[in-house]
Scaffold this motif. Structure first.
Motif, PDB file in Angstrom:
ATOM      1  N   ARG A  29      33.488  75.987  16.319  1.00 23.68           N
ATOM      2  CA  ARG A  29      33.934  75.045  17.526  1.00 23.68           C
ATOM      3  C   ARG A  29      34.517  75.667  18.603  1.00 23.68           C
ATOM      4  O   ARG A  29      35.080  75.201  19.425  1.00 23.68           O
ATOM      5  N   LEU A  48      35.108  58.605  23.290  1.00 27.71           N
ATOM      6  CA  LEU A  48      35.143  58.741  21.668  1.00 27.71           C
ATOM      7  C   LEU A  48      35.117  57.334  20.949  1.00 27.71           C
ATOM      8  O   LEU A  48      34.535  56.874  20.114  1.00 27.71           O
ATOM      9  N   LEU A  55      29.238  52.446  16.904  1.00 24.56           N
ATOM     10  CA  LEU A  55      28.490  52.905  15.887  1.00 24.56           C
ATOM     11  C   LEU A  55      29.137  52.111  14.418  1.00 24.56           C
ATOM     12  O   LEU A  55      27.930  51.761  13.952  1.00 24.56           O
ATOM     13  N   LEU A  56      29.954  51.824  14.523  1.00 24.19           N
ATOM     14  CA  LEU A  56      30.650  50.959  13.238  1.00 24.19           C
ATOM     15  C   LEU A  56      30.568  49.416  13.305  1.00 24.19           C
ATOM     16  O   LEU A  56      30.839  48.982  12.363  1.00 24.19           O
ATOM     17  N   PHE A 290      27.285  59.581   0.269  1.00 20.28           N
ATOM     18  CA  PHE A 290      27.502  60.326   1.399  1.00 20.28           C
ATOM     19  C   PHE A 290      28.891  60.947   1.526  1.00 20.28           C
ATOM     20  O   PHE A 290      29.065  61.997   2.111  1.00 20.28           O
ATOM     21  N   LEU A 291      29.773  60.071   1.243  1.00 22.03           N
ATOM     22  CA  LEU A 291      31.146  60.483   1.521  1.00 22.03           C
ATOM     23  C   LEU A 291      31.679  61.444   0.512  1.00 22.03           C
ATOM     24  O   LEU A 291      32.218  62.698   1.120  1.00 22.03           O
ATOM     25  N   GLN A 294      29.285  64.585   1.368  1.00 24.07           N
ATOM     26  CA  GLN A 294      29.453  65.239   2.836  1.00 24.07           C
ATOM     27  C   GLN A 294      30.308  66.451   2.806  1.00 24.07           C
ATOM     28  O   GLN A 294      29.994  67.538   3.624  1.00 24.07           O
TER      29      GLN A 294
ATOM     30  N   ALA B 127      36.024  65.034  13.359  1.00 25.63           N
ATOM     31  CA  ALA B 127      35.360  65.198  12.006  1.00 25.63           C
ATOM     32  C   ALA B 127      35.239  63.839  11.428  1.00 25.63           C
ATOM     33  O   ALA B 127      34.289  63.366  10.885  1.00 25.63           O
ATOM     34  N   PHE B 129      34.584  61.368  13.227  1.00 24.83           N
ATOM     35  CA  PHE B 129      33.466  60.736  14.033  1.00 24.83           C
ATOM     36  C   PHE B 129      32.163  61.399  13.752  1.00 24.83           C
ATOM     37  O   PHE B 129      31.150  60.326  13.763  1.00 24.83           O
ATOM     38  N   ARG B 130      32.304  62.394  13.280  1.00 22.54           N
ATOM     39  CA  ARG B 130      30.910  63.077  13.013  1.00 22.54           C
ATOM     40  C   ARG B 130      30.432  62.333  11.802  1.00 22.54           C
ATOM     41  O   ARG B 130      29.174  62.024  11.718  1.00 22.54           O
ATOM     42  N   THR B 131      31.346  62.007  10.840  1.00 20.52           N
ATOM     43  CA  THR B 131      30.728  61.125   9.489  1.00 20.52           C
ATOM     44  C   THR B 131      30.171  59.911  10.032  1.00 20.52           C
ATOM     45  O   THR B 131      29.243  59.607   9.685  1.00 20.52           O
ATOM     46  N   ALA B 132      31.113  59.316  10.737  1.00 14.91           N
ATOM     47  CA  ALA B 132      30.690  57.986  11.305  1.00 14.91           C
ATOM     48  C   ALA B 132      29.327  57.936  12.007  1.00 14.91           C
ATOM     49  O   ALA B 132      28.254  56.972  11.881  1.00 14.91           O
ATOM     50  N   ALA B 133      29.157  58.968  12.922  1.00 16.83           N
ATOM     51  CA  ALA B 133      28.034  58.908  13.546  1.00 16.83           C
ATOM     52  C   ALA B 133      26.634  58.899  12.641  1.00 16.83           C
ATOM     53  O   ALA B 133      25.531  58.522  13.100  1.00 16.83           O
TER      54      ALA B 133
END
Lengths: 308, 316
Positions: A29, A48, A55-56, A290-291, A294, B127, B129-133
């Motif tokens: 980062r 953000l 998105l959600l 996915f979760l 990930q 972090a 947000f990266r998942t959500a996106a």
């Protein structure tokens, strides 16, 4: 997932990341992270938050609608959160549709495809990454080249071929369709090339055959790549709509995507709340996979990045 | 690397055989190596060749025949392609595909690059947000299409309700309107894809050396100048990959449209892939559908090659 080519694109991601990650030591980062002034920071958080809502929100709306009564789904003004949660929808969907059959079929297909894809993909990748023989590079170029070929362009000859072999309208058609994609080969080859040659060299000196090296050295070392490949193949097969649409006509063979789609188009008086419950059920396994995956996934990418 | 050990094991790879064995022995070894190599590739190649390469070859044959549902095929030369030229639906499908691509490609690049830049900052919740996106990308097309169809519903859809609430008197009819159906589809596909491309771009951003930014700052470059002169040039390999993928994916767009609009209203969202599907699977004109498929095939290949060479020339 619609087809092989798209799957290839999906799978490209970890491969691409790994390549990018390994090409330079990756400062975590670091790049671009400047010291922001407070005003800038606030702006960033606002952006953000907006993006997160965008998105959600559709998912939120889907889950909330699955807990409404049939009328509430379309009430004006819109009810975002139902007054009482109708959990009964999640009971009724099982009796009013063949959800159980659909899920069983989809699970069977996704597991078989994933298993075959990982097996044949990693096996072939070893041949491409570690063996030298005439024709290898040309063949690999052909594999890579098919990334640019959309499945939609050859779905008709493929269908005729599989129909002539009497495998259309059986699970075999989907398994064959999905299990031998170039994408697994590509991803695994990328990863194998990050594993130091000295390891297999040492094993060769100890008398291991090439097959032994693949099984005892490469497979265990490539578990992060296998995890990403399995995850993506499973999700793609679970979500595939076009393949089953073309090949699986018998309702007993339907996957969850076909089933839910038929649920929409069959009924003009579709109980949309029930439909949303069905959709939510179909998304939940993917969300969980996915979760859970990930973390593993990101770790695999991070370690390979550090190795480079 | 121990050179003496290679002959002992008998499976010397070219890398291991530093001391060259006699000529006959070497060719035998090489043949053996080739056999072993092929044996690794064969299981996958059988499936890949049979299900991908062979159909592509058949496609180019079929496109020049009048192959129909009875499997009877006569060679008709370029008749199918001439028919395509005069087919109004094909023209619509072709231009709609380009229209979709012209909206989808720049929009997706802009949004996912914006997201990637945002997520490259040191912020809390990045972090999560990266998942959500990424989540929309792994959600099934059917779920996405059904949910967005209702979100877009003109009279009682949440989107138009929000638009009315912020003072837009006559919000668009979205999927029921000829003009707005395609933009609506593009919005959904961008929403779905941006997480995927964002992750690719973010990986690219993280390879940009920090020193470059510091050097630019010392030289007095502002944020925009740093973006144009440092970030973008360093991102070029990633951008190339992203653009190629995005173009191919736009040209072959199908399942989202099939479930959302089925090409409608009228032919407002009819695209090439759907034209192929309709002619082939609904009307059983396999030969004619194949000629349209050849067009799609060539479109993707040609654009990929052009982008490849353009990228090569610019990086020299």
């Amino acid at each position: 997932m619609s087809n092989l080519t798209e799957a290839m694109v999906t799978i490209e991601r970890p491969g691409g990341l790994r390549k990018l990650g390994s090409s330079a030591p990756r400062p975590r980062r670091a790049a671009g992270a400047s010291k922001l002034r407070p005003a800038g920071r606030i702006l960033m958080y606002v952006l953000l938050a907006i993006a997160a809502i965008g998105l959600l929100a559709p998912f939120f709306w889907m889950v909330m609608s699955s807990l409404k009564t049939a009328n509430e789904v379309f009430s004006v003004p819109i009810v975002w959160i139902p007054e009482t949660f109708v959990w009964q929808n999640y009971v009724d969907i099982w009796t009013e549709s063949n959800m159980l059959t659909w899920i069983r079929n989809t699970l069977f297909l996704a597991v078989s495809v994933t298993f075959l894809q990982v097996l044949t993909g990693s096996f072939a990748a070893y041949g491409f990454a570690r063996m030298r023989f005439p024709g290898r590079d040309v063949l690999f170029l052909v594999y890579v080249g098919t990334i640019a070929v959309p499945w939609q362009s050859y779905m008709i000859p493929q269908f005729i071929l599989l129909s002539d072999l009497k495998v259309s309208n059986t699970f075999w058609s989907i398994i064959l369709l999905q299990a031998f994609g170039a994408f697994g080969v590509f991803l695994m080859k990328q990863y194998y090339e990050t594993i130091p040659e000295e390891l297999s060299e040492a094993a060769r000196l100890d008398g291991l055959s090439e097959y032994g090296i693949w099984r005892r050295i490469m497979l265990p070392l490539s578990i992060p790549a296998i995890a990403s490949l399995s995850l993506l193949t499973f999700v793609n097969t679970w979500n595939d709509y076009l393949g089953p649409l073309i090949y699986l006509r018998d309702p007993d063979l339907w996957t969850i995507q076909l089933g839910l789609k038929s649920f929409v188009s069959n009924l003009y008086d579709t109980n949309y709340a029930l439909l949303f419950a069905g959709l939510t059920i179909s998304v939940i396994p993917i969300a969980i996979i996915f979760l859970l995956g990930q973390k593993y996934f990101v770790e695999g990418i991070a370690t390979s990045g550090m190795k480079g | 690397m121990t050179t003496t050990a290679a002959p002992e094991t008998g499976i010397a790879t070219p890398a291991a055989s530093a001391a060259p064995p006699p000529r006959r022995r070497r060719s035998a070894l090489r043949r053996r190596n080739a056999l072993i190599g092929w044996s690794f590739i064969l299981p996958n190649f059988l499936g890949f060749g049979f299900l991908t390469l062979v159909p592509v070859l058949i496609l180019f044959y079929m496109a020049f025949t009048n192959w129909n549902v009875f499997g009877k095929a006569d060679w008709v030369g370029i008749a199918n392609f001439q028919r395509l030229l005069g087919d109004g639906s094909f023209h619509t499908a072709f231009w709609n595909t380009l229209y979709y691509s012209a909206l989808h490609i720049p929009l997706t690049i802009a949004v996912s690059l914006g997201l990637a830049l945002l997520l490259n900052q040191k912020l809390r919740g990045v972090a999560f947000f990266r998942t959500a996106a990424f989540f929309p990308y792994i959600t099934s097309i059917v779920a996405i299409a059904v949910v967005w169809n209702l979100l877009f519903s003109p009279d009682y859809g949440p989107i138009n309700e929000v638009l009315r609430a912020i003072g837009i008197e006559n919000p668009p009819g979205w999927l029921t309107s000829q003009e707005w159906a395609m933009p609506a589809v593009v919005i959904v596909s961008t929403w779905r894809d941006m997480g995927y491309y964002m992750i690719l771009l973010l990986a690219g951003l993280q390879t940009v050396p920090r020193e470059l930014y510091e050097a630019a700052r010392v030289d007095g470059a502002n944020a925009w100048q740093r973006f144009v002169n440092v970030t973008l040039p360093c991102l070029r390999p990633t951008m190339f990959f992203v653009t190629v993928m995005l173009t191919i994916n736009s040209f072959k767009v199908f399942d989202l449209i099939l479930v959302m609009t089925d090409g409608g209203p009228g032919q407002a969202t009819l695209v090439l892939s759907q034209f192929i599907y309709r002619k082939g699977f609904e009307e059983s004109q396999f030969g004619y559908a194949s000629s349209a498929a050849v067009v799609l095939f060539l479109l993707c290949i040609v654009v990929t090659i052009i982008q490849f060479f353009w990228n090569k020339r610019r990086s020299v």
